[in-house]
Write an enzyme that holds these catalytic residues in place. Structure first.
Site, PDB file in Angstrom:
ATOM      1  N   SER B 149       0.832  -1.167   0.086  1.00  0.00           N
ATOM      2  CA  SER B 149       0.026   0.162   0.254  1.00  0.00           C
ATOM      3  C   SER B 149       0.889   1.072  -0.074  1.00  0.00           C
ATOM      4  O   SER B 149       1.670   1.465  -0.973  1.00  0.00           O
ATOM      5  CB  SER B 149      -1.031  -0.101   1.199  1.00  0.00           C
ATOM      6  OG  SER B 149      -2.076   1.055   0.987  1.00  0.00           O
ATOM      7  N   ASP B 225     -10.305  -5.226  -3.075  1.00  0.00           N
ATOM      8  CA  ASP B 225      -9.582  -4.344  -2.390  1.00  0.00           C
ATOM      9  C   ASP B 225     -10.474  -2.965  -2.281  1.00  0.00           C
ATOM     10  O   ASP B 225     -10.612  -2.705  -3.262  1.00  0.00           O
ATOM     11  CB  ASP B 225      -8.436  -4.022  -2.728  1.00  0.00           C
ATOM     12  CG  ASP B 225      -7.284  -3.048  -2.025  1.00  0.00           C
ATOM     13  OD1 ASP B 225      -7.781  -2.141  -1.382  1.00  0.00           O
ATOM     14  OD2 ASP B 225      -6.162  -3.509  -1.932  1.00  0.00           O
ATOM     15  N   HIS B 258      -7.545  -5.903   1.069  1.00  0.00           N
ATOM     16  CA  HIS B 258      -6.407  -5.053   1.221  1.00  0.00           C
ATOM     17  C   HIS B 258      -5.482  -5.611   2.569  1.00  0.00           C
ATOM     18  O   HIS B 258      -4.429  -5.022   2.681  1.00  0.00           O
ATOM     19  CB  HIS B 258      -6.725  -3.750   1.469  1.00  0.00           C
ATOM     20  CG  HIS B 258      -5.626  -2.647   1.482  1.00  0.00           C
ATOM     21  ND1 HIS B 258      -5.242  -2.402   0.080  1.00  0.00           N
ATOM     22  CD2 HIS B 258      -4.879  -1.881   2.054  1.00  0.00           C
ATOM     23  CE1 HIS B 258      -4.245  -1.316   0.519  1.00  0.00           C
ATOM     24  NE2 HIS B 258      -4.067  -0.973   1.607  1.00  0.00           N
TER      25      HIS B 258
END
Lengths: 281, 281
Positions: B149, B225, B258
């Protein structure tokens, strides 16, 4: 029994979920984690139960246990229950990490004020298996059990008392003789009262001395575990096994401590070992 | 530079440690995690850097990343730095999870009050490698980098700017074009000011459009996600690669979110992929 989905996430090709339900045994809402590997439509998978240690919930092993890759490989459903009833109505001893919430010791308490809610034995032995059978693609003819520390005690005692239900039993750094160590004397004394005869069915060493048997037991214990000398005392189990001429595999793992850094190192071997027993027809 | 040992535990045959040190770049005490596999005396191991995402410390991947088994197999040292300076002296924006502490975005801030402490770019690029070389059995001629991320953004931008230092770059659900998405516009605007020319070296898509190249890039992105559409926008990287005719492997992973349930599923493949590059003479 309605099951509420708390969360689901895809992982290692399967689904790691967290679920909750009203428990008739504990009289509370109970939460557990379940990993279901990818599988064929209609396929029923074997189940490995994992009982956690003091202070833990379902989440510790789910986050740190590193079991999903190997459970996916062997197509085994992995169930991680909580370690006690929870909620504002449940009596607790908040200053003590080793008693009350997070420390159910897998007993059915008989003393007050614990007896109403602290029924983790019946929850794990009777209630939760039915909920798992009703909601997941499992074959309850193929079950094994493992656990860590207090949960290793749970796995050994539940496994020994229900030897016909569990094809294999393993444990990481288990409390093997709670009647003889401080954690266990405190918990069993307060949950079950001072008559030590009532403690016996919650003590793996006492059960074995009393005739309980299982031909597939595997234990890993770290030699650098800070709790080994006072609380775990693996040698008490080794002596009992020797006295009754019962075989089990007990491995002292050099330099490992009591943490998930230890558990995650050996869990793949444990799951693969259980898988052999679970695959037999 | 004195290194303090916060904790060490044996795991997967090696040692998982947490260490802290006074950082001259951030002006704070910085903490990082390092896994050193079992290795021969005198052996120098390659290094894989892992940069974490928003809200994380060194601990998230250490607990949930499931990298130790595969790093032990390939004998790779795994370094997980923190994501920002810490401490009471460090300015923060406590209500915002995506700015301030836990959200350093791997930049050297130029705006006040951030410029003094928020120097995560220089910390990762210059200071920490020296500390690692001085204290661990590593061969800094063999380094690769990955991240998640915000840390995927860090891995891509640090990797692209220092292509000669990193043999391979990978990322899990990276922010690929911070200049074009809310998380990045907020962070880069406040750390670096409103002149967007200063943002360019902190934006993987902008770097590639400007000529940055690397021939070994691997990205995994989950299709489920929640941040994909607004913040991650993997397609912006795909377009940039196509425009400049640069190859990279971008895998959209069906149904993954995620979380670390996603990262831990694919980290073994990433480490094995980096290992191939790290083994070359």
């Amino acid at each position: 029994m309605a099951l509420e989905t708390v969360s689901v996430a895809r992982s290692h090709g399967g689904v790691q979920g967290v679920y909750s339900h009203a428990s008739s045994e504990t009289g509370t809402q109970m939460t557990f984690a379940a990993f279901v590997p990818e599988h064929a439509a209609g396929e029923k998978l074997p189940v490995l139960w994992y009982l956690s240690g003091l202070t833990c919930t379902h989440a510790n092993v789910m986050e740190k246990g590193e079991y999903r890759a190997v459970c996916a490989e062997h197509r085994i459903v992995f169930i991680a229950p909580d370690t006690s009833p929870r909620g504002d109505d449940v009596p607790d001893s908040a200053e003590e990490y080793d008693f009350g919430k997070g420390a159910g010791f897998y007993v059915d308490a008989t003393e007050q004020p614990w007896a109403e809610h602290y029924r983790m034995r019946s929850y794990i032995e009777r209630e939760l298996p039915g909920i798992i059978a009703d909601n997941f693609p499992v074959d309850l003819e193929r079950q094994s059990i493992t656990g860590h520390s207090m949960g290793g005690h749970g796995a050994l005692t539940i496994g020994l008392r229900n030897y016909e239900r569990f094809r294999s039993i393993s444990a990481f750094s288990p409390i093997v003789a709670p009647s003889q160590v401080p954690w266990g004397e405190k918990a069993l004394g307060r949950y079950l009262g001072n008559d030590r005869r009532a403690w016996q069915e919650y003590d793996a060493v006492a059960l074995i001395k009393d005739g309980a048997r299982h031909d597939r037991i595997l234990i890993d214990q770290g030699t650098a575990d800070d709790f080994l000398e006072e609380q775990l005392q693996t040698h008490l189990l080794e002596s009992a096994l020797s006295d009754v001429q019962m075989d089990a595999t007990i491995r002292m793992q050099d330099g490992y401590d009591h943490s998930y850094f230890f558990i995650s190192t050996f869990i793949a071997e444990h799951v693969a070992w259980h898988a052999k027993a679970l695959r037999e027809q």
